[in-house]
Design a protein around this motif. Structure first.
Motif, PDB file in Angstrom:
ATOM      1  N   GLU A 166       0.834  -1.220   0.000  1.00  0.00           N
ATOM      2  CA  GLU A 166       0.000   0.000   0.000  1.00  0.00           C
ATOM      3  C   GLU A 166       0.862   1.260   0.000  1.00  0.00           C
ATOM      4  O   GLU A 166       0.551   2.239  -0.679  1.00  0.00           O
ATOM      5  CB  GLU A 166      -0.953  -0.001   1.207  1.00  0.00           C
ATOM      6  N   LEU A 167       1.953   1.218   0.779  1.00  0.00           N
ATOM      7  CA  LEU A 167       2.875   2.358   0.784  1.00  0.00           C
ATOM      8  C   LEU A 167       3.467   2.563  -0.610  1.00  0.00           C
ATOM      9  O   LEU A 167       3.551   3.694  -1.112  1.00  0.00           O
ATOM     10  CB  LEU A 167       3.997   2.112   1.809  1.00  0.00           C
ATOM     11  N   ALA A 168       3.855   1.454  -1.242  1.00  0.00           N
ATOM     12  CA  ALA A 168       4.472   1.538  -2.572  1.00  0.00           C
ATOM     13  C   ALA A 168       3.505   2.133  -3.597  1.00  0.00           C
ATOM     14  O   ALA A 168       3.896   2.940  -4.448  1.00  0.00           O
ATOM     15  CB  ALA A 168       4.937   0.147  -3.022  1.00  0.00           C
ATOM     16  N   ARG A 169       2.229   1.762  -3.523  1.00  0.00           N
ATOM     17  CA  ARG A 169       1.235   2.312  -4.464  1.00  0.00           C
ATOM     18  C   ARG A 169       1.154   3.834  -4.327  1.00  0.00           C
ATOM     19  O   ARG A 169       1.110   4.560  -5.314  1.00  0.00           O
ATOM     20  CB  ARG A 169      -0.158   1.742  -4.177  1.00  0.00           C
ATOM     21  N   LYS A 170       1.131   4.280  -3.064  1.00  0.00           N
ATOM     22  CA  LYS A 170       1.002   5.714  -2.795  1.00  0.00           C
ATOM     23  C   LYS A 170       2.256   6.468  -3.252  1.00  0.00           C
ATOM     24  O   LYS A 170       2.166   7.500  -3.941  1.00  0.00           O
ATOM     25  CB  LYS A 170       0.798   5.867  -1.278  1.00  0.00           C
ATOM     26  N   MET A 171       3.424   5.933  -2.884  1.00  0.00           N
ATOM     27  CA  MET A 171       4.689   6.583  -3.258  1.00  0.00           C
ATOM     28  C   MET A 171       4.839   6.630  -4.776  1.00  0.00           C
ATOM     29  O   MET A 171       5.259   7.632  -5.346  1.00  0.00           O
ATOM     30  CB  MET A 171       5.893   5.815  -2.683  1.00  0.00           C
ATOM     31  N   CYS A 172       4.502   5.527  -5.418  1.00  0.00           N
ATOM     32  CA  CYS A 172       4.691   5.446  -6.868  1.00  0.00           C
ATOM     33  C   CYS A 172       3.786   6.438  -7.585  1.00  0.00           C
ATOM     34  O   CYS A 172       4.213   7.140  -8.509  1.00  0.00           O
ATOM     35  CB  CYS A 172       4.424   4.022  -7.359  1.00  0.00           C
ATOM     36  N   THR A 173       2.544   6.524  -7.144  1.00  0.00           N
ATOM     37  CA  THR A 173       1.602   7.472  -7.754  1.00  0.00           C
ATOM     38  C   THR A 173       2.145   8.898  -7.633  1.00  0.00           C
ATOM     39  O   THR A 173       2.127   9.671  -8.602  1.00  0.00           O
ATOM     40  CB  THR A 173       0.219   7.347  -7.071  1.00  0.00           C
ATOM     41  N   ALA A 174       2.674   9.230  -6.458  1.00  0.00           N
ATOM     42  CA  ALA A 174       3.208  10.585  -6.247  1.00  0.00           C
ATOM     43  C   ALA A 174       4.466  10.823  -7.090  1.00  0.00           C
ATOM     44  O   ALA A 174       4.655  11.922  -7.639  1.00  0.00           O
ATOM     45  CB  ALA A 174       3.511  10.789  -4.767  1.00  0.00           C
ATOM     46  N   GLU A 175       5.322   9.812  -7.213  1.00  0.00           N
ATOM     47  CA  GLU A 175       6.542   9.992  -8.017  1.00  0.00           C
ATOM     48  C   GLU A 175       6.198  10.103  -9.513  1.00  0.00           C
ATOM     49  O   GLU A 175       6.826  10.872 -10.251  1.00  0.00           O
ATOM     50  CB  GLU A 175       7.533   8.842  -7.748  1.00  0.00           C
ATOM     51  N   ILE A 176       5.188   9.361  -9.941  1.00  0.00           N
ATOM     52  CA  ILE A 176       4.735   9.495 -11.336  1.00  0.00           C
ATOM     53  C   ILE A 176       4.200  10.911 -11.569  1.00  0.00           C
ATOM     54  O   ILE A 176       4.509  11.549 -12.578  1.00  0.00           O
ATOM     55  CB  ILE A 176       3.656   8.432 -11.665  1.00  0.00           C
ATOM     56  N   ASN A 177       3.409  11.407 -10.624  1.00  0.00           N
ATOM     57  CA  ASN A 177       2.886  12.769 -10.772  1.00  0.00           C
ATOM     58  C   ASN A 177       4.012  13.796 -10.860  1.00  0.00           C
ATOM     59  O   ASN A 177       3.941  14.753 -11.639  1.00  0.00           O
ATOM     60  CB  ASN A 177       1.942  13.114  -9.614  1.00  0.00           C
ATOM     61  N   ALA A 178       5.062  13.597 -10.072  1.00  0.00           N
ATOM     62  CA  ALA A 178       6.210  14.514 -10.134  1.00  0.00           C
ATOM     63  C   ALA A 178       6.843  14.456 -11.530  1.00  0.00           C
ATOM     64  O   ALA A 178       7.181  15.497 -12.117  1.00  0.00           O
ATOM     65  CB  ALA A 178       7.234  14.133  -9.067  1.00  0.00           C
ATOM     66  N   ALA A 179       6.982  13.244 -12.068  1.00  0.00           N
ATOM     67  CA  ALA A 179       7.556  13.108 -13.417  1.00  0.00           C
ATOM     68  C   ALA A 179       6.646  13.746 -14.465  1.00  0.00           C
ATOM     69  O   ALA A 179       7.117  14.411 -15.400  1.00  0.00           O
ATOM     70  CB  ALA A 179       7.782  11.628 -13.736  1.00  0.00           C
ATOM     71  N   ILE A 180       5.332  13.574 -14.305  1.00  0.00           N
ATOM     72  CA  ILE A 180       4.378  14.193 -15.250  1.00  0.00           C
ATOM     73  C   ILE A 180       4.526  15.718 -15.213  1.00  0.00           C
ATOM     74  O   ILE A 180       4.567  16.380 -16.256  1.00  0.00           O
ATOM     75  CB  ILE A 180       2.920  13.783 -14.915  1.00  0.00           C
ATOM     76  N   ASP A 181       4.641  16.269 -14.009  1.00  0.00           N
ATOM     77  CA  ASP A 181       4.817  17.725 -13.889  1.00  0.00           C
ATOM     78  C   ASP A 181       6.098  18.166 -14.595  1.00  0.00           C
ATOM     79  O   ASP A 181       6.134  19.216 -15.236  1.00  0.00           O
ATOM     80  CB  ASP A 181       4.848  18.141 -12.415  1.00  0.00           C
ATOM     81  N   GLY A 182       7.154  17.354 -14.474  1.00  0.00           N
ATOM     82  CA  GLY A 182       8.399  17.655 -15.186  1.00  0.00           C
ATOM     83  C   GLY A 182       8.215  17.589 -16.693  1.00  0.00           C
ATOM     84  O   GLY A 182       8.677  18.477 -17.433  1.00  0.00           O
ATOM     85  N   LEU A 183       7.501  16.568 -17.169  1.00  0.00           N
ATOM     86  CA  LEU A 183       7.267  16.424 -18.620  1.00  0.00           C
ATOM     87  C   LEU A 183       6.456  17.599 -19.167  1.00  0.00           C
ATOM     88  O   LEU A 183       6.696  18.066 -20.281  1.00  0.00           O
ATOM     89  CB  LEU A 183       6.511  15.114 -18.907  1.00  0.00           C
TER      90      LEU A 183
END
Ligand code: ZN
Length: 261
Positions: free
Chosen positions: A31-48
């Motif tokens: 569950e922690l990994a799902r949350k962290m991964c979603t947030a890290e993907i969002n950070a990458a999307i913001d960068g893109l």
């Protein structure tokens, strides 16, 4: 511009495992990994998005590729690839994409200090080689994208995974979100610090897109897989067109890298 963001769960901030268990079988870590991964993907999307008009596919790539991310918490506007079986790895990626981003990837099986290191299956696969070179999911993904002419421009992982990415993908931008002190122990960045670094590094990557080259190997491609069990190698050879190298090891050869895995 089109980007393909492939995600896994083991290489995100603060996530470690439990000895003898996969991440999916340890509920709190999963569950922690799902949350962290979603947030890290969002950070990458913001960068893109700093590149201007972008189309982004987010691939749910862990395990069975289904519900590993909090889909409704991802940034609006992306398309999300989920579910299996898929026609091939990197479904939806083609020559029209400008770059591939790997978030939460992990080192190959057998890497010292690699957090949750494994190659596709921690219970089935002992080692894998591509054209004679030890390979894990980062390297194989880079070569598969490269066969379509698309470079991997950014990888986030643990420190060992980042080293593996640099070995396979010269010039790739990276962020090590944690450092392994064993397979199930890591010193991690604070989640929000990891996300800030990912956003900034992806922003720098898209500002310098012509720096990146696709990883290309000369076909035919040869994938050698050493399984943990003799019975797995036997079953694969009965089912698929491959050579039995020894009791536990098989070899597949093709001019299409996607036909191998
Ligand atoms: Zn995974």
């Amino acid at each position: 511009m089109k980007f393909y963001l492939s995600s896994d769960l083991e290489g995100v901030a603060c996530v470690t495992g439990l000895a003898g268990q996969t991440l999916s079988s340890a509920p709190a870590q999963y569950e922690l990994a799902r949350k962290m991964c979603t947030a890290e993907i969002n950070a990458a999307i913001d960068g893109l998005k700093t590149a201007g008009e972008v189309e982004i596919i987010v691939e749910d790539g862990h395990g069975n590729g289904t519900s590993n991310l909090l889909y409704d918490e991802l940034r609006r506007g992306v398309k999300i690839l989920s579910g299996v079986p898929r026609p091939r790895r990197l479904t939806g990626l083609d020559e029209s994409f400008a770059g591939v981003i790997l978030i939460g990837y992990h080192p190959m099986a057998g890497v010292e200090g690699g957090v949750l290191s494994h190659t596709f299956s921690s219970v089935a696969v002992h080692n894998m080689w591509l054209n004679g070179r030890p390979v894990g999911e980062i390297g194989l993904t880079a070569v598969q994208a490269g066969s379509l002419g698309v470079p991997v421009i950014f990888v986030s992982s643990c420190k060992a995974g980042v080293q593996e990415a640099k070995d396979w993908i010269p010039g790739v931008k990276t962020v090590a979100v944690k450092e392994g002190f064993g397979r199930n122990c890591a010193l991690s960045l604070h989640p929000q610090d990891a996300q800030d670094k990912i956003r900034e590094a992806v922003k720098r990557a898209v500002a310098n897109l012509d720096m990146f080259k696709p990883v290309r190997l000369n076909p035919p491609y040869e994938l050698k897989i050493e399984y943990k069990l003799e019975s797995t190698a036997e079953a694969v050879c009965r089912r698929e067109d491959c050579i039995r190298v020894d009791a536990r090891t098989i070899l597949k050869r093709s001019r299409d890298i996607f036909a191998l895995y």
